[in-house]
Design a protein around this motif. Structure first.
Motif, short mmCIF file in Angstrom:
data_model
loop_
_atom_site.label_atom_id
_atom_site.label_comp_id
_atom_site.label_asym_id
_atom_site.label_seq_id
_atom_site.Cartn_x
_atom_site.Cartn_y
_atom_site.Cartn_z
N LEU A 173 -1.87 -1.55 -14.84
CA LEU A 173 -2.49 -1.07 -16.07
C LEU A 173 -3.70 -1.87 -16.52
O LEU A 173 -4.31 -1.55 -17.54
N GLY A 174 -4.06 -2.94 -15.78
CA GLY A 174 -5.20 -3.75 -16.20
C GLY A 174 -4.98 -4.43 -17.53
O GLY A 174 -5.93 -4.65 -18.30
N TRP A 175 -3.77 -4.79 -17.82
CA TRP A 175 -3.39 -5.39 -19.11
C TRP A 175 -2.17 -6.27 -18.88
O TRP A 175 -1.30 -5.95 -18.08
N ALA B 14 0.94 9.82 -12.03
CA ALA B 14 -0.41 10.03 -11.52
C ALA B 14 -0.50 9.56 -10.07
O ALA B 14 0.33 8.77 -9.61
N GLN B 15 -1.53 10.04 -9.37
CA GLN B 15 -1.80 9.55 -8.02
C GLN B 15 -2.53 8.22 -8.06
O GLN B 15 -2.47 7.44 -7.11
N GLU B 16 -3.24 7.98 -9.16
CA GLU B 16 -3.87 6.69 -9.40
C GLU B 16 -3.68 6.37 -10.88
O GLU B 16 -4.17 7.09 -11.74
N VAL B 17 -2.96 5.30 -11.16
CA VAL B 17 -2.58 4.97 -12.53
C VAL B 17 -3.80 4.46 -13.30
O VAL B 17 -4.45 3.49 -12.89
N PRO B 18 -4.17 5.13 -14.40
CA PRO B 18 -5.30 4.63 -15.21
C PRO B 18 -4.92 3.36 -15.94
O PRO B 18 -3.74 3.01 -16.06
N THR B 19 -5.93 2.64 -16.44
CA THR B 19 -5.65 1.42 -17.20
C THR B 19 -5.06 1.77 -18.57
O THR B 19 -5.20 2.89 -19.06
N TYR C 150 7.28 -5.22 -21.77
CA TYR C 150 6.12 -6.08 -22.03
C TYR C 150 5.48 -5.67 -23.35
O TYR C 150 5.32 -4.48 -23.63
N SER C 151 5.09 -6.66 -24.14
CA SER C 151 4.50 -6.40 -25.45
C SER C 151 3.34 -7.34 -25.70
O SER C 151 3.35 -8.49 -25.22
N GLY C 152 2.34 -6.86 -26.42
CA GLY C 152 1.20 -7.70 -26.74
C GLY C 152 0.13 -6.93 -27.49
O GLY C 152 0.33 -5.76 -27.86
N GLN C 153 -0.98 -7.58 -27.73
CA GLN C 153 -2.08 -6.94 -28.43
C GLN C 153 -2.60 -5.78 -27.60
O GLN C 153 -2.79 -5.89 -26.39
N ALA C 154 -2.80 -4.66 -28.24
CA ALA C 154 -3.31 -3.48 -27.53
C ALA C 154 -4.75 -3.72 -27.10
O ALA C 154 -5.52 -4.36 -27.82
N PRO C 155 -5.14 -3.21 -25.94
CA PRO C 155 -6.53 -3.37 -25.51
C PRO C 155 -7.47 -2.48 -26.33
O PRO C 155 -7.03 -1.53 -26.98
N VAL C 156 -8.74 -2.81 -26.27
CA VAL C 156 -9.73 -1.96 -26.92
C VAL C 156 -9.80 -0.64 -26.16
O VAL C 156 -9.95 -0.63 -24.94
#
Length: 299
Positions: free
Chosen positions: A262-264, A233-238, A144-150
């Motif tokens: 990943l929220g993205w 991780a036990q809970e994947v950060p965004t 997956y590719s796209g604009q990086a989040p802030v």
């Protein structure tokens, strides 16, 4: 030559030989000579997967003429945990090619998987036609590719992990054992040995530890492109939190697995290269969404 057309003259069959250091070294030599891949450092990183079952034909001088190894690698596929095995380290030295040895080892490995009750078998190969007769088929792989989040600012910046250091290796091993799958579409549940050896096989992989989320990030940079290989991780950060903790501000992000945790959202794109990810299952498997296993699980 035996009745099944396998010419193993001058060779002795062995299985489950990883406890024999000379036999293990023979496998290291075989893979080094055949693929220029050195798995020797795995012995200093906890050893091969404890479930590994190697099958090999050995010459009288100790050389390994042909090998195929199987090991347990549970997967999440379409949200379900699958009791899967993997084939790896398949190779035949030139003097013993064309004698049916690899076909013999494949049949032995398949029989072992059936005996152990694995419902699915997976492998990577650049010769898919070799495995198609055994019921394997290739799954299309997508990154997956796209604009990086802030980036989201982190309380404490990530620090570099160096698996060659005992303390960092212990931290990484512990994290790998308690991780959650990085995606619900297609991901390994646990594959500690493969993750560890891939940190050696690809020196461009960077490992960072995020204290706040207790997450290990496997990543690369290519110009202004951030490439995320895996998150342990036990809970994947965004993705925004990951980039922020690394102190980065990339223009583009590329994620080498489905980023559903990943929220993205990026754009799915097929991966290049000649290597195929193949699967053998009693029921046909079609992914619910474009995906690929993390390269850190590549075997």
């Amino acid at each position: 030559m035996n009745s099944k057309g396998i010419d193993h003259s001058g060779l002795t069959f062995r299985r489950d030989y990883f406890g024999d250091l000379k036999a293990w070294q023979a496998l290291v030599d075989l893979l080094k000579d055949t693929f220029d891949i050195d798995i020797g450092p795995l012995q200093q990183m906890g050893g091969p997967d404890s479930s590994s079952m190697p099958f090999g034909w050995f010459a009288a001088d100790g050389r390994l003429g042909a090998n195929l190894s199987a090991f347990a690698m549970p997967l999440v596929i379409n949200g379900r945990t699958v009791n899967a095995a993997s084939f790896q380290s398949g190779a035949v030295r030139p003097p013993w090619r064309g004698r049916g040895l690899y076909r013999d080892l494949t049949q032995k490995a398949l029989a072992w998987c059936e005996e152990k009750g694995f419902e699915t078998i997976v492998l990577y190969t650049d010769k898919p036609a070799l495995y198609a007769p055994y019921g394997f088929h290739a799954l299309p792989m997508h990154a997956y590719s796209g604009q990086a989040p802030v980036p989201v600012a982190s309380g404490r910046p990530a620090r570099t992990l160096d698996p060659s250091q005992p303390a960092d290796l212990s931290l990484l091993q512990a994290a790998l054992k308690r991780r959650v799958p990085v995606s619900e579409t297609l991901a390994v549940v646990e594959s500690t040995a493969m993750f560890l050896i891939n940190t050696r096989l690809d020196p461009s992989v960077r490992l960072s530890f995020v204290e706040d989320s207790q997450a290990v990030i496997a990543w690369k940079m290519d110009g202004d492109r951030f490439i995320l290989l895996d998150v342990v991780a036990q809970e994947v950060p965004t993705l925004a939190e990951i980039i922020g903790s690394l102190g980065l501000g990339p223009a583009v992000a590329e994620v080498l697995f489905r980023p559903d945790r990943l929220g993205w959202e990026g754009r799915a794109q097929t991966t290049g290269g000649s290597t195929r990810f193949m699967i053998r299952a009693s029921d046909e498997i079609t992914l619910d969404a474009p995906a690929m296993p993390s390269p850190m699980a590549d075997f």
